[in-house]
Motif scaffolding. Structure first.
Motif, PDB file in Angstrom:
ATOM      1  N   PRO A  97      39.378  44.476 -34.349  1.00  0.00           N
ATOM      2  CA  PRO A  97      39.959  45.115 -33.166  1.00  0.00           C
ATOM      3  C   PRO A  97      39.169  44.683 -31.927  1.00  0.00           C
ATOM      4  CG  PRO A  97      39.354  46.750 -34.827  1.00  0.00           C
ATOM      5  CD  PRO A  97      38.855  45.438 -35.297  1.00  0.00           C
ATOM      6  N   LYS A  98      39.875  44.209 -30.917  1.00  0.00           N
ATOM      7  CA  LYS A  98      39.214  43.691 -29.724  1.00  0.00           C
ATOM      8  C   LYS A  98      38.984  44.805 -28.706  1.00  0.00           C
ATOM      9  CE  LYS A  98      41.058  39.070 -30.067  1.00  0.00           C
ATOM     10  NZ  LYS A  98      41.902  38.050 -29.483  1.00  0.00           N
ATOM     11  N   PRO A  99      37.878  44.722 -27.981  1.00  0.00           N
ATOM     12  CA  PRO A  99      37.678  45.643 -26.864  1.00  0.00           C
ATOM     13  C   PRO A  99      38.635  45.266 -25.734  1.00  0.00           C
ATOM     14  CG  PRO A  99      35.855  44.079 -27.021  1.00  0.00           C
ATOM     15  CD  PRO A  99      36.738  43.834 -28.182  1.00  0.00           C
ATOM     16  N   PRO A 100      38.773  46.115 -24.732  1.00  0.00           N
ATOM     17  CA  PRO A 100      39.693  45.812 -23.629  1.00  0.00           C
ATOM     18  C   PRO A 100      39.321  44.494 -22.947  1.00  0.00           C
ATOM     19  CG  PRO A 100      38.867  48.053 -23.457  1.00  0.00           C
ATOM     20  CD  PRO A 100      38.122  47.410 -24.570  1.00  0.00           C
ATOM     21  N   THR A 101      40.321  43.704 -22.598  1.00  0.00           N
ATOM     22  CA  THR A 101      40.044  42.418 -21.965  1.00  0.00           C
ATOM     23  C   THR A 101      39.926  42.535 -20.451  1.00  0.00           C
ATOM     24  OG1 THR A 101      42.397  41.896 -21.914  1.00  0.00           O
ATOM     25  CG2 THR A 101      41.123  41.081 -23.793  1.00  0.00           C
ATOM     26  N   LEU A 102      40.422  43.599 -19.863  1.00  0.00           N
ATOM     27  CA  LEU A 102      40.254  43.821 -18.432  1.00  0.00           C
ATOM     28  C   LEU A 102      39.112  44.816 -18.239  1.00  0.00           C
ATOM     29  CD1 LEU A 102      41.214  43.226 -15.578  1.00  0.00           C
ATOM     30  CD2 LEU A 102      42.701  45.226 -15.766  1.00  0.00           C
ATOM     31  N   ILE A 103      38.040  44.335 -17.636  1.00  0.00           N
ATOM     32  CA  ILE A 103      36.857  45.170 -17.414  1.00  0.00           C
ATOM     33  C   ILE A 103      36.830  45.536 -15.939  1.00  0.00           C
ATOM     34  CG2 ILE A 103      34.351  45.287 -17.564  1.00  0.00           C
ATOM     35  CD1 ILE A 103      34.549  43.029 -19.683  1.00  0.00           C
ATOM     36  N   GLU A 104      36.915  46.834 -15.648  1.00  0.00           N
ATOM     37  CA  GLU A 104      36.917  47.314 -14.269  1.00  0.00           C
ATOM     38  C   GLU A 104      35.758  48.273 -14.057  1.00  0.00           C
ATOM     39  OE1 GLU A 104      41.219  47.883 -12.642  1.00  0.00           O
ATOM     40  OE2 GLU A 104      41.099  48.767 -14.644  1.00  0.00           O
ATOM     41  N   ARG A 105      35.022  48.063 -12.987  1.00  0.00           N
ATOM     42  CA  ARG A 105      33.911  48.949 -12.640  1.00  0.00           C
ATOM     43  C   ARG A 105      33.940  49.214 -11.142  1.00  0.00           C
ATOM     44  NH1 ARG A 105      34.332  49.398 -17.268  1.00  0.00           N
ATOM     45  NH2 ARG A 105      32.770  49.165 -18.879  1.00  0.00           N
ATOM     46  N   THR A 106      33.505  50.400 -10.752  1.00  0.00           N
ATOM     47  CA  THR A 106      33.491  50.809  -9.358  1.00  0.00           C
ATOM     48  C   THR A 106      32.120  51.310  -8.970  1.00  0.00           C
ATOM     49  OG1 THR A 106      35.807  51.471  -9.561  1.00  0.00           O
ATOM     50  CG2 THR A 106      34.608  52.339  -7.683  1.00  0.00           C
ATOM     51  N   ALA A 107      31.739  51.030  -7.723  1.00  0.00           N
ATOM     52  CA  ALA A 107      30.487  51.533  -7.170  1.00  0.00           C
ATOM     53  C   ALA A 107      30.768  52.140  -5.802  1.00  0.00           C
ATOM     54  CB  ALA A 107      29.453  50.430  -7.063  1.00  0.00           C
ATOM     55  N   VAL A 108      30.108  53.243  -5.510  1.00  0.00           N
ATOM     56  CA  VAL A 108      30.251  53.921  -4.232  1.00  0.00           C
ATOM     57  C   VAL A 108      28.883  54.086  -3.606  1.00  0.00           C
ATOM     58  CG1 VAL A 108      31.052  56.019  -3.061  1.00  0.00           C
ATOM     59  CG2 VAL A 108      32.264  55.176  -5.086  1.00  0.00           C
ATOM     60  N   VAL A 109      28.772  53.704  -2.332  1.00  0.00           N
ATOM     61  CA  VAL A 109      27.511  53.871  -1.600  1.00  0.00           C
ATOM     62  C   VAL A 109      27.843  54.641  -0.325  1.00  0.00           C
ATOM     63  CG1 VAL A 109      25.612  52.698  -0.457  1.00  0.00           C
ATOM     64  CG2 VAL A 109      26.609  51.710  -2.512  1.00  0.00           C
TER      65      VAL A 109
END
Length: 114
Positions: A97-109
Protein backbone atom coordinates in the motif's frame (compact mmCIF):
# COMPACT_ATOMS: atom_id res chain seq x y z
CA UNK A 1 7.88 -11.76 4.21
CA UNK A 2 11.12 -10.18 5.40
CA UNK A 3 11.67 -8.61 1.96
CA UNK A 4 8.21 -7.00 2.05
CA UNK A 5 8.85 -5.70 5.55
CA UNK A 6 12.17 -4.17 4.51
CA UNK A 7 10.63 -2.68 1.35
CA UNK A 8 7.86 -1.14 3.46
CA UNK A 9 10.41 0.42 5.82
CA UNK A 10 12.32 1.91 2.89
CA UNK A 11 9.20 3.22 1.15
CA UNK A 12 7.57 4.73 4.22
CA UNK A 13 10.88 6.00 5.60
CA UNK A 14 11.53 7.69 2.26
CA UNK A 15 8.02 9.15 2.26
CA UNK A 16 8.55 10.59 5.76
CA UNK A 17 11.84 12.09 4.54
CA UNK A 18 10.01 13.72 1.60
CA UNK A 19 7.25 14.99 3.90
CA UNK A 20 9.83 16.48 6.27
CA UNK A 21 11.59 18.14 3.33
CA UNK A 22 8.31 19.70 2.18
CA UNK A 23 7.54 20.91 5.72
CA UNK A 24 11.01 22.41 5.99
CA UNK A 25 10.53 24.23 2.69
CA UNK A 26 7.20 25.64 3.89
CA UNK A 27 8.60 26.77 7.23
CA UNK A 28 11.76 28.36 5.87
CA UNK A 29 9.99 30.03 2.95
CA UNK A 30 7.45 31.54 5.35
CA UNK A 31 10.34 33.00 7.33
CA UNK A 32 11.95 34.27 4.14
CA UNK A 33 8.67 35.91 3.10
CA UNK A 34 8.63 38.07 6.23
CA UNK A 35 11.18 40.39 4.61
CA UNK A 36 8.64 41.51 2.01
CA UNK A 37 6.99 44.88 2.35
CA UNK A 38 3.72 43.88 0.65
CA UNK A 39 1.86 40.75 -0.50
CA UNK A 40 3.47 40.64 -3.94
CA UNK A 41 7.00 40.89 -2.55
CA UNK A 42 6.25 38.23 0.08
CA UNK A 43 4.99 35.86 -2.63
CA UNK A 44 8.10 36.53 -4.70
CA UNK A 45 10.47 35.94 -1.77
CA UNK A 46 8.78 32.70 -0.74
CA UNK A 47 8.65 31.34 -4.30
CA UNK A 48 12.31 32.24 -4.90
CA UNK A 49 13.34 30.49 -1.68
CA UNK A 50 11.43 27.33 -2.56
CA UNK A 51 12.82 27.27 -6.11
CA UNK A 52 16.39 27.68 -4.83
CA UNK A 53 16.21 25.24 -1.91
CA UNK A 54 14.17 22.53 -3.62
CA UNK A 55 17.07 21.84 -5.95
CA UNK A 56 19.95 22.08 -3.50
CA UNK A 57 19.17 20.64 -0.11
CA UNK A 58 15.97 18.64 -0.14
CA UNK A 59 16.28 16.33 -3.14
CA UNK A 60 12.91 17.41 -4.52
CA UNK A 61 12.15 18.10 -8.16
CA UNK A 62 11.38 21.86 -8.36
CA UNK A 63 9.06 21.30 -11.32
CA UNK A 64 6.74 19.28 -9.06
CA UNK A 65 6.64 21.81 -6.20
CA UNK A 66 3.71 24.22 -5.93
CA UNK A 67 3.89 27.20 -3.57
CA UNK A 68 0.94 29.31 -2.43
CA UNK A 69 1.49 32.39 -0.27
CA UNK A 70 -1.27 34.36 1.43
CA UNK A 71 -0.82 37.12 3.92
CA UNK A 72 -2.82 39.63 5.85
CA UNK A 73 -2.02 42.18 8.52
CA UNK A 74 -1.37 39.47 11.12
CA UNK A 75 0.34 36.52 9.42
CA UNK A 76 2.02 35.03 6.37
CA UNK A 77 0.79 31.58 5.35
CA UNK A 78 2.83 29.46 2.97
CA UNK A 79 1.48 26.21 1.55
CA UNK A 80 3.92 23.94 -0.27
CA UNK A 81 2.67 20.92 -2.20
CA UNK A 82 4.86 18.26 -3.79
CA UNK A 83 3.65 15.70 -6.31
CA UNK A 84 5.72 12.60 -5.47
CA UNK A 85 3.97 10.14 -7.79
CA UNK A 86 7.12 9.58 -9.89
CA UNK A 87 9.67 9.70 -7.07
CA UNK A 88 11.97 6.65 -7.13
CA UNK A 89 11.32 5.80 -3.49
CA UNK A 90 7.59 5.48 -4.05
CA UNK A 91 8.20 3.39 -7.16
CA UNK A 92 9.77 0.74 -4.91
CA UNK A 93 6.43 0.09 -3.22
CA UNK A 94 5.29 -2.44 -5.80
CA UNK A 95 2.42 -4.44 -4.25
CA UNK A 96 2.63 -2.59 -0.91
CA UNK A 97 0.00 0.00 0.00
CA UNK A 98 1.47 3.34 -1.06
CA UNK A 99 1.47 6.47 1.06
CA UNK A 100 -0.21 9.55 -0.43
CA UNK A 101 1.62 10.86 -3.50
CA UNK A 102 0.59 14.48 -2.95
CA UNK A 103 2.43 15.87 0.06
CA UNK A 104 1.06 19.19 1.32
CA UNK A 105 2.41 21.18 4.25
CA UNK A 106 1.60 24.65 5.57
CA UNK A 107 3.51 27.11 7.72
CA UNK A 108 2.23 30.27 9.37
CA UNK A 109 4.41 33.08 10.70
CA UNK A 110 2.93 36.02 12.57
CA UNK A 111 3.75 39.56 11.57
CA UNK A 112 4.25 41.55 14.77
CA UNK A 113 1.42 42.14 17.20
CA UNK A 114 2.70 39.81 19.86
Amino acid sequence: MLVLLLAGMVVYGGWFWLAQSVQSLATESARAALGGMDDAERRELAAAFVAREATTGSGLDPALVTTTVTSDAEAVRVRVAYDAHAHPILQLAGPLPKPPTLIERTAVVRIGGY
